[in-house]
Write a protein that holds these residues in place. Structure first.
Motif, short mmCIF file in Angstrom:
data_model
loop_
_atom_site.label_atom_id
_atom_site.label_comp_id
_atom_site.label_asym_id
_atom_site.label_seq_id
_atom_site.Cartn_x
_atom_site.Cartn_y
_atom_site.Cartn_z
N VAL A 122 44.49 68.64 48.91
CA VAL A 122 45.92 68.89 48.93
C VAL A 122 46.65 68.08 47.86
CG1 VAL A 122 48.00 68.62 50.33
CG2 VAL A 122 45.94 69.56 51.34
N SER B 64 47.81 67.05 54.60
CA SER B 64 49.06 67.82 54.59
C SER B 64 48.76 69.30 54.34
CB SER B 64 49.98 67.29 53.49
OG SER B 64 50.26 65.93 53.67
N GLY B 65 49.73 70.12 54.67
CA GLY B 65 49.58 71.54 54.39
C GLY B 65 50.09 72.40 55.52
N GLY C 294 47.39 70.79 57.84
CA GLY C 294 46.65 71.16 56.66
C GLY C 294 45.17 71.07 56.92
#
Length: 407
Positions: free
Chosen positions: A61, A319-320, A339
């Motif tokens: 990410v 994250s994501g 994520g």
């Protein structure tokens, strides 16, 4: 992590792992977490032990040339370099400026800010024959077999070959970052001089500019190796982070319902399930699922022996927006976004443990949800792919304690 390292980067922080996790929410138990912004903010990516090259899109990410701060867990250390993608050929390729990062909190990576293209995450050195270092070119002279992890002159585990290595044999699937400087634990950040990346193969020389200069060797293993027979023999397949199913023909090399041995690299976790989904529709139980930590696992006599059809390989949170979960049916109630990574009960806020009732998989990701996050039987598990799932099903409704997902 020593107190001196902690105070150098985040004054007043206690040096215990619990205190670190309290200061950095969602850090999980991954060996290394990289952040896109200072002070452990912005996009983040967890890594197990290994070598991660932006040229192969392995920084996840955070991506290439975007890392600004690092968390290195206790018992680990890292090498960060501003170049990636060296092909490891003799007399060719440099990883540019490389720095050593000791265990601890590095709120700013200094002159490598927004330049990091390669990370090597090192755990404790493991005995093995993944790499053999030789004192002379063309694999002659004294030799030293190495497993995975970090080996260095300071620790004394390069034995008589410190500053003497001239050639290397690297097993396929493994990677080596070799540097001409080493660093003492507790030194936080150090310039490692010239570093070079070697991939699997026979390197008759490490290059004239590196011969008899190597003081640090970081050996990265594949996150997961699965074999069809006991003791890591028989058909063999390596896996990078991801979700793999027999239905999608992703276990073809080792074979569906053929796995008998697993070798999980340091800092990684693997979920193995007896079934996969026949329709990839979020319907159907994945059968018996278990989670495996680092080490070698023989499945002979185990209910999963010759029965695995789904594998998940991940290190920790990232994250994501691969997955959106909701506390109530029909996308109502508290919500959270995840994520690629592996999340246990402690990572499921703000929806929380045993609270998920509906979810969305907006893109091409795959998500496995289970009602237990222990290393033994994970209870009911289900695979979800791109769709709006108004209800996760009665068997895991308000029971989810583990989420594993990947693009």
């Amino acid at each position: 992590m020593g107190a001196a390292v902690a105070t150098a980067f985040l004054p007043g922080l206690l040096s215990t792992a619990a205190a670190q996790a309290a200061v950095i929410p969602g850090v999980g138990s991954a060996p290394l977490v990289a952040y896109a912004d200072r002070n452990f903010t912005g996009a983040k990516q967890s890594y197990g032990a290994g070598v991660f090259d932006a040229a192969k899109k392995e920084l996840g990410v955070v991506g290439n040339d975007a890392i600004t701060s690092l968390y290195v867990a206790s018992g680990y250390r890292a090498v960060a370099c501003d170049n990636g993608g060296s092909d490891g050929n003799v007399n060719k390729g440099s990883l540019g400026a490389c720095r050593y990062f000791d265990a601890g909190l590095h709120a700013f990576v200094g002159d490598l800010n927004d330049k990091i293209s390669l990370l090597a995450v090192m755990g404790k050195p493991v005995k093995g024959t993944a790499v053999t270092a030789y004192q002379e070119t063309k694999f002659t002279g004294a030799s030293l077999p190495l497993g995975s992890g970090g080996f260095g002159q300071v620790a004394g585990n390069l034995a008589t070959l410190a500053d003497s290595v001239k050639s290397l044999k690297v097993t396929d699937g493994y990677r080596v970052v070799a540097c001409d400087n080493d660093a003492k634990p507790g030194t936080a950040t150090v310039d490692l001089g010239k570093c070079r990346l070697f991939r699997g193969g026979e390197h008759t020389t490490v290059g004239g500019d590196m011969e008899k200069k190597i003081s640090l060797v970081a050996v990265g293993a594949p996150p997961l190796i699965a074999t069809s027979d006991a003791d890591m023999t028989g058909l063999r397949q390596q896996f990078n982070p991801g979700v793999y199913t027999a239905f999608a023909n992703e276990l073809a090399t080792v074979g569906n319902d053929k796995i008998t041995s697993l070798r999980v690299a340091d800092g990684w976790r693997v979920v193995g399930c007896r079934n996969d989904s026949t329709g990839l529709s979020g319907q159907g139980d994945l059968g018996l699922c278990r989670m495996f930590g680092a080490g070698e696992h023989g499945l002979a006599g185990n209910a999963l022996n010759d029965g695995i059809s789904t594998l998940v390989v991940q290190a920790g949170p990232a994250s994501g927006n691969l997955l959106n979960v909701y506390a109530d049916r029909d996308f109502k109630g508290a919500t959270a976004t995840f994520g690629p990574g592996l999340y246990t009960a402690a990572d499921l806020a703000p929806v929380g443990n045993d609270a998920v009732s509906s979810l969305r998989v907006p893109g091409a990701g795959r998500a496995v949800l289970c009602d237990n996050d222990s290393g033994q039987n994970l209870g009911a598990c289900r695979l979800f792919v791109k769709s709006d799932h108004l209800f996760v099903g009665a068997d895991i409704n308000d029971k989810t304690s583990l989420i594993a997902l990947a693009p």
